[in-house]
Design a protein around this motif. Structure first.
Motif, PDB file in Angstrom:
ATOM      1  N   CYS A 170      12.673  21.274   2.176  1.00  0.00           N
ATOM      2  CA  CYS A 170      11.472  20.771   2.521  1.00  0.00           C
ATOM      3  C   CYS A 170      12.149  19.198   3.382  1.00  0.00           C
ATOM      4  O   CYS A 170      11.613  18.916   3.793  1.00  0.00           O
ATOM      5  N   THR A 187       7.928  18.760  10.993  1.00  0.00           N
ATOM      6  CA  THR A 187       7.828  17.233   9.640  1.00  0.00           C
ATOM      7  C   THR A 187       5.810  17.465   8.994  1.00  0.00           C
ATOM      8  O   THR A 187       6.339  17.613   7.952  1.00  0.00           O
ATOM      9  N   ALA A 198       6.776  20.696   6.669  1.00  0.00           N
ATOM     10  CA  ALA A 198       7.568  20.490   5.147  1.00  0.00           C
ATOM     11  C   ALA A 198       6.448  19.398   4.313  1.00  0.00           C
ATOM     12  O   ALA A 198       6.720  19.660   3.327  1.00  0.00           O
TER      13      ALA A 198
END
Lengths: 271, 323, 575
Positions: A11, A249, A252
């Motif tokens: 991540c 995004t 993650a």
């Protein structure tokens, strides 16, 4: 035998890249909003434009890098703001109970009677306030769930014997709240906050996709998606790049938050 | 406790719960009505829209909408209209709001139910499988997928699906709601998949957690140790997990209505979601009021239904209600 | 047909949980598997029924008559045995039945196929466990704990197993209910001539009910034998220590001969004998070589290099003289007519309770769950407000200096986010004392100085309870209220904490209010007791007098229900 978890490392890579874009976009892509109307739409792979250009001839990649800031900063502010409200009001509601608790839970009920997207759209749309007003609206909309979460974990704490011992020792209410209860709530709050950043990111870009929050011509992923919607046949990268950026995004942040939450829960279970 | 008095208590519970729903909807209606006055600018001018204005026209609008009356009498007048199905006239199209909505509600309802059906038929079984196989590769893959799915924005997923299946592969129509019947269904497949994707991920997670929680219970170990067939044990677990799963499905229904706005805009469907989005931009306040109140009513009624199912499904809750 | 378990090894993610375990049970025989927490007794039951948690594996063989099962084959290998010929009864009757299914359905589910639809058969099964027919139509939540455990027993017996394994089947029940369920188990076992493997931490239950006792420690079998062999002439120092740690019901002793230290986790055990670090007889050999299980002439077995002979048997601790401290002093607190109502529909939690505690006394309150004993303590300490009645204190000190409390569960008694030192310093300051007294406070409860830096999580249960006692004593309260302070501790640790409390009573100047369900424990600590039942005080007087010659019918029933006491009077009755 400890297993090293891959999740936080996996991540950290996309999140690190996004962070670099947020901080350094004005140096990395100073001309991102530069229009070239004569050029117009070009497909991905055009010389000098790896992801092509949009109707206004703006470079898709540069625009996406520049758009990271408005996509991320607002959501972080939303998560922080709503958790601050959540911690304050949730602790009060959980610890004092009574009318404070009742008022706050009715307020939460009312806000939860409608989908967040709808309220945000209606309020932010009718007020026309721009980016930071949208952020403020979302702080208000996100706070009830945070208040509930904090209230729940504070309530779970207040009946624990160590809190009762502190009361029997005659410690003050504020000391018990801040020194005994809050430190045990914070880890959960942190994980929730991270998950909220992801939800806020999606909500903010949804609003700019609908034409709210970010002014026309500004660099923003949601806006870029809305603009690219009509270009699907001519330059699909105009949709796919910002779309994937938002998805990756959000994913993650979600994975990281989920991982954190599980760790805290496991640690709490071991006590 | 006789069964007659227990039934009486259940009826009382339903009435109390119904009353609470009405109170909630009244509160929402109050806030929704206030939108007209909370919107910046002169309400009369807002109601007039972009048409040329003059003091006379504004005065006639003030009179038509009773804007000079006290706030509460305006509210009750409006509420009276609403209860008779009258939400006023759309500013933009100058047609009655009810008429405007009638066409579009069908599309949204079809979209929502199609997506809901997909969610129930796919996400719930997958959640059960993941819980039974907890820790396996299948479970972990699906769980990571769900975390991504929960966070993935509807419109981004929609546009990418649109690109892959609509533009590249040319399997599905790209825009519009079709001409009714099968064609309508055909047009709604991609939007419904899009909508079901995020909502389904949520339902999957909740189902998995619920079933996993039940599998950990002592009664399961006890049932296994008594030699009950796996099929019987599974039925027992699912009967217990049904209660939290129903709750999550109720929750998700509200989520679904928020999602329809974005999906309808993405796929250019003529539903009430896309109507709301454009009405907000246009400040077509009567339409916004109507759609908001309608959505709140649907969600409140769903919550009511879930509560009633709950009472039927859980003997512990039933006993508490009947007391 | 007899059940034979051979060479059982259970391995978890952190290492071995059970090593080299053998046991056998004959039809009609009761074998008790006793041990403290972490001894591996529960894991043994789970391995025999194929219920091991994820990540835990078993090896060894299980034989029932001619059927042999290799336990390494996992749950599926047990298919023909589990449920059909071997059944399991779990500890917690509140969680072992499905909450949304009627009791009759749950019993019927495991009946032989041709009887599953038969309401008469379900009724017959309910009758066998002394339950009325209506229970078939009821949900578990509508029944009391004892009734639920009877339903669970009927369900476990539905397939008419040859072997029943009871994993702490009465631990969650009150002592009077416990006796009823144990009596029922014994009767059914005799009627069906079923083999019963009873897993328990309660030495009294084991001694009273078992034909043969197996003592486990750290995943190993330490000693086996009849009740008398294990408890009267133990060979293994651990078995002897366990017996000595168990407080006697019939007399008060000055100090319990407690084992030192706490139970290790099986995978943390060093080479050699697992018990060596806590054993006074251990030598170099014990620390390097693990002793095998030796069989003695009388059939008993022990795994020890230096088994106790007839001359090594320590005589039971003699009865100590009871000094009724504070008997002549003035009242510290007087409670008059205390009543507490939690809700309109529930029965009164406290019903006109009057209690007087004199300065310097050690007063006990005895009662089962629902007796109101904890509610009384909570009202006294200010955590609960009584509905009516008067609590009158002789002093006008601030509440924190008047009374402090020690709770039952040591794990949740300490804030996980605070170090031991920080928690104790806070308590010292609350009592107006200096933080510099932290060292002497730790010493007082027998903990080393460096524990100040530790987090509660890094402490054992016994150590956590010592910290909780230190925190309660830090403000130098006049009254220390202990609410079941030893009931969630292992027997050996329970003795240490009881000794500590007795020692503190001698050294410091405070009054003790000790609340417990355990008559043997209260006898060791209190000089005067109140017996409570259903919110009322039913009997009050000097501990020695009440426990020697109980007057009230309830006290007598309570006394007669204590496992290990086969009393002729009172006796048990089925409802």
């Amino acid at each position: 035998m400890k297993r090293v978890s891959l999740t936080p490392i996996l991540c950290a890579i996309p999140l690190g890249a996004v962070a670099v874009c947020v901080v350094g976009s004005q140096w990395l892509v100073p001309d991102a909003k530069q229009q070239d109307i004569l050029l117009g739409v070009t497909p991905a792979g055009t010389a000098g434009h790896p992801f092509g250009t949009d109707q206004l001839g703006r470079d898709i990649l540069q625009l996406a890098i520049a758009g990271a800031r408005s996509a991320v900063v607002g959501p972080i502010a939303i998560a922080l703001g709503s958790m601050l409200i959540g911690l304050l009001l949730g602790t009060f509601a959980g610890y004092f109970g009574g009318w404070v608790d009742l008022t706050l839970s009715k307020y939460a009920d009312l806000l939860l009677a409608l989908p967040t997207t709808l309220i945000a759209l209606v309020v932010a749309g009718l007020v026309d306030g721009g980016y930071w007003v949208t952020v403020l609206v979302l702080v208000v909309l996100f706070s009830p769930t945070d208040i509930r979460m904090v209230r729940g974990s504070v309530l779970a704490q207040t009946t624990r014997p160590y809190i009762e011992s502190a009361r029997v020792l005659g410690l003050g209410r504020f000391r018990i709240m801040f020194r005994h209860i809050l430190p045990n709530v914070l880890p959960v709050a942190l994980a929730t906050m991270l998950l909220n950043v992801a939800f806020a990111l999606v909500a903010m870009s949804a609003l700019s996709f609908l034409g709210l929050g970010v002014g026309p011509g500004e660099a923003d992923w949601g806006r870029q998606l809305a603009d690219g919607r009509d270009l699907l046949g001519r330059n699909s990268a105009a949709v796919i790049l910002p779309g994937m950026l938002i998805i990756v995004t959000a994913a993650a942040i979600n994975l990281l938050g989920d991982w954190l939450q599980e760790r805290f829960e496991r640690r709490a279970a071991q006590r | 406790m006789s069964s007659a008095s227990a039934r009486g208590s259940v009826v009382r519970f339903v009435l109390v719960r119904l009353a609470a729903t009405v109170v909630l909807l009244l509160a929402v209606s109050f806030v929704v009505f206030s939108l007209l006055h909370l919107t910046p600018g002169d309400p009369a001018r807002n109601l007039l829209g972009p048409k040329p204005s003059s003091p006379e026209i504004l005065a006639s609008i003030r009179a038509q909408y009773h804007l000079d009356d006290p706030f509460f009498s305006q509210y009750f007048r409006w509420l009276g209209g609403v209860l008779h199905g009258d939400f006023g006239r759309s500013i933009r199209s100058d047609t009655p709001v009810t008429e405007l909505l009638a066409d579009r509600v069908v599309v949204t309802a079809q979209l929502a139910f199609l997506a809901f059906a997909m969610t129930v038929l796919v996400a719930v079984p997958l959640g059960i499988v993941a819980a039974v196989r907890a820790g396996s590769t299948i479970d972990r893959t699906m769980s990571v997928g769900a975390i991504i799915g929960v966070g993935a924005p509807t419109y981004a997923v929609g546009l990418i699906l649109l690109y892959v299946f609509g533009v590249s592969l040319d399997l599905f129509p790209v825009y519009g709601s079709g001409d009714g019947g099968l064609d309508r269904l055909w047009h709604l497949v991609l939007p419904a998949v899009t909508l079901a994707f995020g909502v389904g991920a949520l339902v999957f997670k909740l189902t998995r957690t619920a079933v996993l929680g039940e599998l950990d219970q002592d009664y399961v170990a006890f049932a296994v140790s008594r030699g009950l067939e796996p099929r019987r044990v599974r039925t027992m677990v699912l009967r217990n997990a049904f209660i939290p799963v129903i709750t999550s499905l109720g929750l998700v229904f509200g989520f679904l209505f928020g999602g329809t706005i974005l999906v309808e805009v993405t796929f250019a469907l003529q539903g009430i979601g896309s109507l709301l989005a454009s009405s907000v931009t246009f400040k077509d306040i009567p339409v916004v009021q109507a759609i908001t109140l309608l959505t709140a009513a649907v969600i409140a009624l769903t919550a009511l239904a879930v509560d009633l199912i709950y009472v039927g499904a859980d003997p512990r809750v039933r006993a508490r209600v009947a007391r | 047909m007899s059940l034979q378990l051979r060479d059982l090894v259970v391995t978890g993610p952190s290492g071995p949980i059970v090593t080299r375990m053998d046991l056998s049970v004959q039809p009609g025989q009761t074998v008790a598997l006793v041990g403290e927490s972490g001894s591996g007794k529960s894991m043994t039951a789970k391995a025999m029924t194929g219920l091991l948690p994820r990540g835990v594996t078993a090896a060894g063989t299980l034989a029932l008559g001619d059927t042999m099962v290799d336990l390494a084959g996992g749950p599926s290998a047990l298919a023909g045995l589990r449920g059909q010929r071997i059944s399991l009864l779990l500890q917690n009757p509140f969680t072992s039945l499905s909450p949304v299914h009627r009791c009759g359905v749950q019993i019927a589910a495991a009946l032989p196929a041709h009887l599953r639809k038969s309401a008469e058969e379900v009724e017959r099964r309910l009758r066998e466990v002394d339950l009325p027919q209506r229970v078939a139509e009821q949900y578990p939540f509508e029944l009391s704990g004892g009734m639920r455990q009877r339903v669970a027993l009927a369900a476990a017996l539905a397939s008419d197993p040859e072997v029943l394994i009871g994993d702490e089947p009465t631990t969650a029940l009150d002592v009077t209910t416990q006796r009823e369920v144990l009596d029922l188990l014994e009767r059914i076992q005799a009627e069906r001539s079923m083999a019963l493997l009873l897993i328990t931490h309660d030495l009294g239950v084991a001694r009273e009910r078992a034909d043969r006792i197996l003592v486990m420690y750290a995943g190993r079998l330490m000693e086996t034998g009849s009740g008398d062999e294990v408890f009267v002439r133990p060979r293994h120092p651990y078995a002897a220590g366990l017996r000595d740690s168990d407080p006697p019901l019939d007399r008060r002793v000055a100090q319990l001969p407690a084992l030192q230290g706490s139970v290790p986790r099986p995978w943390d055990v060093p080479n050699g004998c697992a018990f060596a670090p806590r054993c006074s007889r251990a030598d170099d050999r014990c620390r390097t070589d693990e002793p095998p299980l030796e069989t003695f002439a009388d059939g008993a077995q022990a795994a020890c290099w230096h088994p106790l002979g007839a001359d090594d048997q320590r005589p039971p601790a003699p009865a100590a003289e009871v000094v009724a401290a504070g008997a002549a002093s003035d009242a510290l607190v007087t409670i008059t007519g205390l009543t507490k109502r939690f809700s309109d529909s529930a029965p009164l939690a406290l019903d006109d309770v009057s209690v007087m505690i004199r300065a310097g006394e050690a007063v006990g309150i005895v009662g089962e769950s629902g007796s109101g004993k904890t509610t009384l303590a909570r009202c006294l300490i200010g955590l609960e407000t009584a509905t009516s009645g008067i609590i009158e204190w002789a002093s006008d000190l601030p509440p924190a200096r008047r009374a402090q409390i020690v709770f039952q569960d040591p794990t949740s008694a300490l804030n996980p986010a605070m170090s031991v030192g920080a928690a104790l310093e806070e308590a010292l300051r609350a009592g107006g004392r200096s933080r510099s007294e932290l060292g002497s406070l730790l010493e007082l409860v027998g903990l080393p100085q460096e524990y100040a830096r530790r987090r509660p999580r890094a402490l054992s249960g016994g150590e956590q309870q010592r910290v909780a006692i230190a925190r309660a004593l830090a403000p130098q309260p006049q009254l220390l209220v202990c609410d079941e302070p030893v009931s969630s501790l292992d027997v050996s640790v329970q003795a240490q904490i009881l000794n500590l409390l007795k020692d503190l009573l001698d050294r410091l100047d405070f009054t003790l209010l000790f609340i417990t369900h355990d008559l043997a424990v209260v006898r060791q600590v209190a000089t005067r007791v109140y017996v409570m039942s259903q919110g009322k005080v039913v009997e009050e007087g000097a501990t020695e007098a009440i426990l020697t010659n109980p007057q009230h019918a309830y006290t007598r029933q309570l006394f007669a229900s204590v496992p290990g006491v086969r009393a002729s009077q009172g006796g048990s009755s089925d409802d």
